[in-house]
Enzyme design. Structure first.
Site, PDB file in Angstrom:
ATOM      1  N   ILE A  12      70.192  86.055  25.693  1.00  0.00           N
ATOM      2  CA  ILE A  12      70.591  85.886  26.611  1.00  0.00           C
ATOM      3  C   ILE A  12      70.501  84.242  26.563  1.00  0.00           C
ATOM      4  O   ILE A  12      71.268  83.323  27.216  1.00  0.00           O
ATOM      5  CB  ILE A  12      70.046  86.004  28.272  1.00  0.00           C
ATOM      6  N   ASP A  31      60.502  79.979  21.274  1.00  0.00           N
ATOM      7  CA  ASP A  31      60.655  81.213  21.012  1.00  0.00           C
ATOM      8  C   ASP A  31      59.870  81.228  19.729  1.00  0.00           C
ATOM      9  O   ASP A  31      59.900  81.043  18.871  1.00  0.00           O
ATOM     10  CB  ASP A  31      62.012  81.634  21.075  1.00  0.00           C
ATOM     11  N   LEU A  33      60.017  83.707  17.699  1.00  0.00           N
ATOM     12  CA  LEU A  33      60.835  84.605  17.109  1.00  0.00           C
ATOM     13  C   LEU A  33      60.650  86.152  16.529  1.00  0.00           C
ATOM     14  O   LEU A  33      60.886  86.868  16.196  1.00  0.00           O
ATOM     15  CB  LEU A  33      61.581  83.729  16.267  1.00  0.00           C
ATOM     16  N   TYR A 141      57.893  97.932  32.947  1.00  0.00           N
ATOM     17  CA  TYR A 141      58.760  96.235  32.594  1.00  0.00           C
ATOM     18  C   TYR A 141      58.596  96.164  33.615  1.00  0.00           C
ATOM     19  O   TYR A 141      58.660  94.427  33.799  1.00  0.00           O
ATOM     20  CB  TYR A 141      60.031  96.469  31.408  1.00  0.00           C
ATOM     21  N   ALA A 206      74.720 108.178  21.209  1.00  0.00           N
ATOM     22  CA  ALA A 206      73.754 109.667  22.030  1.00  0.00           C
ATOM     23  C   ALA A 206      74.231 109.137  23.997  1.00  0.00           C
ATOM     24  O   ALA A 206      73.813 108.402  23.912  1.00  0.00           O
ATOM     25  CB  ALA A 206      71.927 109.169  21.254  1.00  0.00           C
ATOM     26  N   ARG A 221      76.036 101.476  36.147  1.00  0.00           N
ATOM     27  CA  ARG A 221      75.428 100.816  35.627  1.00  0.00           C
ATOM     28  C   ARG A 221      76.798  99.033  36.075  1.00  0.00           C
ATOM     29  O   ARG A 221      78.139  99.629  35.216  1.00  0.00           O
ATOM     30  CB  ARG A 221      74.977  99.990  34.108  1.00  0.00           C
TER      31      ARG A 221
HETATM   32  N1  LIG Z   1      68.838  91.904  27.871  1.00  0.00           N
HETATM   33  C1  LIG Z   1      69.200  92.470  29.689  1.00  0.00           C
HETATM   34  O1  LIG Z   1      70.346  93.233  29.851  1.00  0.00           O
HETATM   35  C2  LIG Z   1      68.941  91.863  30.530  1.00  0.00           C
HETATM   36  C3  LIG Z   1      68.856  92.753  32.170  1.00  0.00           C
HETATM   37  C4  LIG Z   1      67.412  92.269  32.604  1.00  0.00           C
HETATM   38  C5  LIG Z   1      66.494  91.154  32.825  1.00  0.00           C
HETATM   39  N2  LIG Z   1      65.781  90.920  31.472  1.00  0.00           N
HETATM   40  C6  LIG Z   1      65.787  89.848  31.400  1.00  0.00           C
HETATM   41  O2  LIG Z   1      66.155  88.364  30.210  1.00  0.00           O
HETATM   42  C7  LIG Z   1      65.761  87.998  29.301  1.00  0.00           C
HETATM   43  C8  LIG Z   1      66.112  88.003  28.161  1.00  0.00           C
HETATM   44  O3  LIG Z   1      66.036  88.858  27.866  1.00  0.00           O
HETATM   45  P1  LIG Z   1      67.360  89.326  26.521  1.00  0.00           P
HETATM   46  O4  LIG Z   1      68.324  90.460  26.552  1.00  0.00           O
HETATM   47  O5  LIG Z   1      67.727  88.048  25.730  1.00  0.00           O
HETATM   48  O6  LIG Z   1      65.898  89.305  25.483  1.00  0.00           O
HETATM   49  P2  LIG Z   1      65.663  88.514  24.040  1.00  0.00           P
HETATM   50  O7  LIG Z   1      64.259  89.796  23.707  1.00  0.00           O
HETATM   51  O8  LIG Z   1      67.198  88.787  23.599  1.00  0.00           O
HETATM   52  O9  LIG Z   1      65.054  87.654  24.187  1.00  0.00           O
HETATM   53  C9  LIG Z   1      63.665  87.509  24.723  1.00  0.00           C
HETATM   54  C10 LIG Z   1      63.491  86.302  23.637  1.00  0.00           C
HETATM   55  O10 LIG Z   1      62.232  86.074  24.324  1.00  0.00           O
HETATM   56  C11 LIG Z   1      61.645  85.799  22.654  1.00  0.00           C
HETATM   57  N3  LIG Z   1      59.830  85.672  23.187  1.00  0.00           N
HETATM   58  C12 LIG Z   1      59.431  87.141  23.573  1.00  0.00           C
HETATM   59  N4  LIG Z   1      57.856  86.746  24.414  1.00  0.00           N
HETATM   60  C13 LIG Z   1      57.891  85.788  23.581  1.00  0.00           C
HETATM   61  C14 LIG Z   1      56.319  85.023  23.084  1.00  0.00           C
HETATM   62  N5  LIG Z   1      55.142  85.716  24.306  1.00  0.00           N
HETATM   63  N6  LIG Z   1      56.908  83.509  23.465  1.00  0.00           N
HETATM   64  C15 LIG Z   1      57.999  82.814  22.647  1.00  0.00           C
HETATM   65  N7  LIG Z   1      58.760  83.727  23.104  1.00  0.00           N
HETATM   66  C16 LIG Z   1      58.995  85.181  23.378  1.00  0.00           C
HETATM   67  C17 LIG Z   1      62.099  86.253  21.927  1.00  0.00           C
HETATM   68  O11 LIG Z   1      61.117  86.093  20.444  1.00  0.00           O
HETATM   69  C18 LIG Z   1      62.878  86.583  22.175  1.00  0.00           C
HETATM   70  O12 LIG Z   1      63.546  85.274  21.278  1.00  0.00           O
HETATM   71  C19 LIG Z   1      64.405  88.454  29.009  1.00  0.00           C
HETATM   72  O13 LIG Z   1      62.947  88.019  30.349  1.00  0.00           O
HETATM   73  C20 LIG Z   1      64.536  90.147  29.962  1.00  0.00           C
HETATM   74  O14 LIG Z   1      63.639  91.080  30.451  1.00  0.00           O
HETATM   75  C21 LIG Z   1      67.248  91.121  30.396  1.00  0.00           C
HETATM   76  O1  LIG Z   2      71.810 104.732  23.358  1.00  0.00           O
HETATM   77  C1  LIG Z   2      72.696 104.934  24.267  1.00  0.00           C
HETATM   78  C2  LIG Z   2      71.830 103.560  25.307  1.00  0.00           C
HETATM   79  C3  LIG Z   2      72.103 103.657  26.004  1.00  0.00           C
HETATM   80  N1  LIG Z   2      72.628 104.198  27.596  1.00  0.00           N
HETATM   81  C4  LIG Z   2      72.605 104.681  28.611  1.00  0.00           C
HETATM   82  O2  LIG Z   2      73.454 103.642  28.834  1.00  0.00           O
HETATM   83  C5  LIG Z   2      73.091 102.557  30.191  1.00  0.00           C
HETATM   84  C6  LIG Z   2      72.603 101.594  29.690  1.00  0.00           C
HETATM   85  O3  LIG Z   2      71.563 101.263  29.287  1.00  0.00           O
HETATM   86  P1  LIG Z   2      71.690  99.754  28.024  1.00  0.00           P
HETATM   87  O4  LIG Z   2      69.953 100.346  27.506  1.00  0.00           O
HETATM   88  O5  LIG Z   2      72.021  99.512  27.922  1.00  0.00           O
HETATM   89  O6  LIG Z   2      70.304  99.140  29.099  1.00  0.00           O
HETATM   90  P2  LIG Z   2      69.291  99.282  30.934  1.00  0.00           P
HETATM   91  O7  LIG Z   2      70.240  99.857  32.079  1.00  0.00           O
HETATM   92  O8  LIG Z   2      68.684 100.701  30.666  1.00  0.00           O
HETATM   93  O9  LIG Z   2      68.378  98.527  31.037  1.00  0.00           O
HETATM   94  C7  LIG Z   2      69.152  97.262  31.222  1.00  0.00           C
HETATM   95  O10 LIG Z   2      69.259  96.347  32.344  1.00  0.00           O
HETATM   96  C8  LIG Z   2      67.957  96.390  33.209  1.00  0.00           C
HETATM   97  C9  LIG Z   2      68.302  96.742  34.713  1.00  0.00           C
HETATM   98  O11 LIG Z   2      69.333  97.079  35.173  1.00  0.00           O
HETATM   99  C10 LIG Z   2      66.674  96.175  32.354  1.00  0.00           C
HETATM  100  O12 LIG Z   2      66.557  94.701  32.898  1.00  0.00           O
HETATM  101  C11 LIG Z   2      66.648  96.064  31.579  1.00  0.00           C
HETATM  102  O13 LIG Z   2      66.360  94.872  30.171  1.00  0.00           O
HETATM  103  C12 LIG Z   2      68.363  95.819  30.509  1.00  0.00           C
HETATM  104  O14 LIG Z   2      68.100  96.357  29.212  1.00  0.00           O
HETATM  105  C13 LIG Z   2      72.086 103.145  30.292  1.00  0.00           C
HETATM  106  O15 LIG Z   2      72.590 104.569  31.818  1.00  0.00           O
HETATM  107  C14 LIG Z   2      71.427 104.957  29.993  1.00  0.00           C
HETATM  108  O16 LIG Z   2      71.107 105.923  29.237  1.00  0.00           O
HETATM  109  C15 LIG Z   2      73.385 105.827  26.414  1.00  0.00           C
HETATM  110  O17 LIG Z   2      73.246 106.480  26.977  1.00  0.00           O
HETATM  111  N2  LIG Z   2      72.895 105.996  25.143  1.00  0.00           N
END
Ligand SMILES: NC(=O)c1ccc[n+]([C@@H]2O[C@H](COP(=O)([O-])OP(=O)(O)OC[C@H]3O[C@@H](n4cnc5c(N)ncnc54)[C@H](O)[C@@H]3O)[C@@H](O)[C@H]2O)c1
Ligand SMILES: O=c1ccn([C@@H]2O[C@H](COP(=O)(O)OP(=O)(O)O[C@H]3O[C@H](CO)[C@H](O)[C@H](O)[C@H]3O)[C@@H](O)[C@H]2O)c(=O)[nH]1
Length: 334
Positions: A12, A31, A33, A141, A206, A221
């Site tokens: 993101i 970051d 990385l 988390y 799965a 979702r």
């Molecule tokens: N992906 C989703 O659906 C989702 C949903 C809700 C919230 N979030 C939140 O959004 C943010 C971004 O999510 P994302 O999917 O892009 O994750 P991501 O893992 O791709 O990005 C997180 C980045 O932070 C860096 N990072 C982690 N710890 C660090 C540290 N101590 N110092 C420096 N860099 C660090 C990682 O290297 C990574 O590049 C996260 O905080 C996550 O909890 C994501």
């Molecule tokens: O191989 C897979 C992966 C996921 N799922 C299902 O698909 C849905 C979405 O799963 P994701 O893992 O894609 O996403 P989550 O809803 O678990 O989590 C995401 O949204 C959350 C907030 O709702 C958190 O912030 C988290 O960081 C973010 O990755 C869930 O019901 C999960 O059980 C499967 O059935 N099979």
């Protein structure tokens, strides 16, 4: 003057960096990385491979770039991993944010937009979920993200730091330009896993549980396009700059899709066979998470540009087809 984007090489974060650049903002990425990719960040953006815990490095970055605000993505974010390793999650997400806030205060930076999550709600009592719904995370988390929100609340009282906490629902899709996208190792998110299966990189998807109280028994979702999330950060920062008022916003489309519906959409978009296997529930998964984002629409003027699931999957598919090994050339493990 520049905006510091922690975690800006992640999924993101990298899309947000790009969006801010397109809006003409100066950004700096920090970051370590551990998860992100340097190639996800344009070479004209100052990039520092540093850890949140490394305050000396943070200080040098704040000093070098006249940082005015922070967009804070850097965190660990895998629910399952957090259940088996809560200390690591508190250390990175909560203690890491404390280190960042200390340096912000040293440099008199008092604006932060940060990534919260729908996981702060736990099992919701009402759908769609509003920001004032009870927060009862069902995993470490979500607890760390809620603790970060509370830390910012008290930091506002004590130090005058203003914040916007953005509670994203399920981030998905990729930049329509096709140049950056989602590449986590290991990948745990549903849409990339389904698309990797369509590409033949996995034998099957799965489905985690088919006995939920939903229309087809699988979890529902609210999938939100990553570029719409990126724009919400821009609007949130503008709002902070003009009002200095802290706030919490949900970010979702307000429409839920079951796991089976997502897989069907992926089949439609990719026109490929996708094998599925029914497996047990994944621990900590609420049955249904759907956002009410009315507050973000009313107060930030946020209107998602890519609300339909088909477009979200098409953009993700474009990224996966053109970058089958993600950012790493020759990557052979998923
Ligand atoms: N992906 C989703 O659906 C989702 C949903 C809700 C919230 N979030 C939140 O959004 C943010 C971004 O999510 P994302 O999917 O892009 O994750 P991501 O893992 O791709 O990005 C997180 C980045 O932070 C860096 N990072 C982690 N710890 C660090 C540290 N101590 N110092 C420096 N860099 C660090 C990682 O290297 C990574 O590049 C996260 O905080 C996550 O909890 C994501
Ligand atoms: O191989 C897979 C992966 C996921 N799922 C299902 O698909 C849905 C979405 O799963 P994701 O893992 O894609 O996403 P989550 O809803 O678990 O989590 C995401 O949204 C959350 C907030 O709702 C958190 O912030 C988290 O960081 C973010 O990755 C869930 O019901 C999960 O059980 C499967 O059935 N099979």
């Amino acid at each position: 003057m520049a905006i510091l984007i922690t975690g800006g090489a992640g999924y993101i974060g990298s899309h947000t960096v790009r969006h801010f650049q397109q809006q003409g903002e100066s950004v700096v990425v920090y970051d370590h990385l551990g998860q992100g990719h340097k190639d996800a960040v344009s070479t004209d953006v100052p990039f520092y491979a540093g850890d949140l815990h490394d305050q000396a490095m943070l200080r040098s970055v704040f000093g070098a770039h006249d940082i005015t605000a922070v967009i804070h993505f850097a965190a660990h974010s895998l629910v399952g991993e957090s259940v088996t390793g809560p200390l690591r999650y508190y250390e990175n997400n909560l203690a890491g944010t404390m280190k960042l806030l200390e340096v912000m205060l040293e440099f008199d930076v008092k604006q932060i937009v940060f990534s919260s999550t729908a996981a702060v709600y736990g099992e919701p009592q009402r759908i769609p979920i509003k920001e004032d719904s009870p927060t009862n995370p069902t995993n470490p988390y979500g607890e760390t993200k809620l603790a970060m929100e509370r830390l910012l609340h008290w930091s506002e009282q004590a130090y005058g730091i203003h914040y916007v906490a953005l509670r994203y629902f399920n981030a998905a899709g990729a930049d329509p330009d096709g140049e950056i996208g989602e590449d986590h190792t290991p990948e745990s998110h549903l849409i990339p896993i389904v698309l990797q299966t369509a590409l033949g990189q996995r034998s099957h998807v799965a489905i985690f549980g088919d006995d939920y109280d939903t229309q087809d028994g699988t979890c529902v979702r609210d999938y939100i396009h990553v570029m719409d999330l990126a724009h919400a950060h821009y609007l949130a920062l503008k709002k902070l700059e003009t009002t200095a008022k802290s706030a919490v916003y949900n970010l979702g489309n307000g429409t839920g899709f079951s796991v089976k519906e997502v897989i069907d959409m992926c089949k439609q978009v990719t026109e490929r066979t996708i094998q599925v296997e029914q497996t047990a529930r994944r621990a900590g998964d609420p049955a249904v998470l759907i956002a009410s984002s009315a507050k973000a629409t009313e107060e930030l003027g946020w209107i998602p540009q890519y609300p339909d699931l088909k477009t979200i999957v098409q953009h993700a598919w474009q990224w996966h087809v053109h970058h089958p090994t993600g950012y790493q050339k020759g990557k052979d493990t998923l």
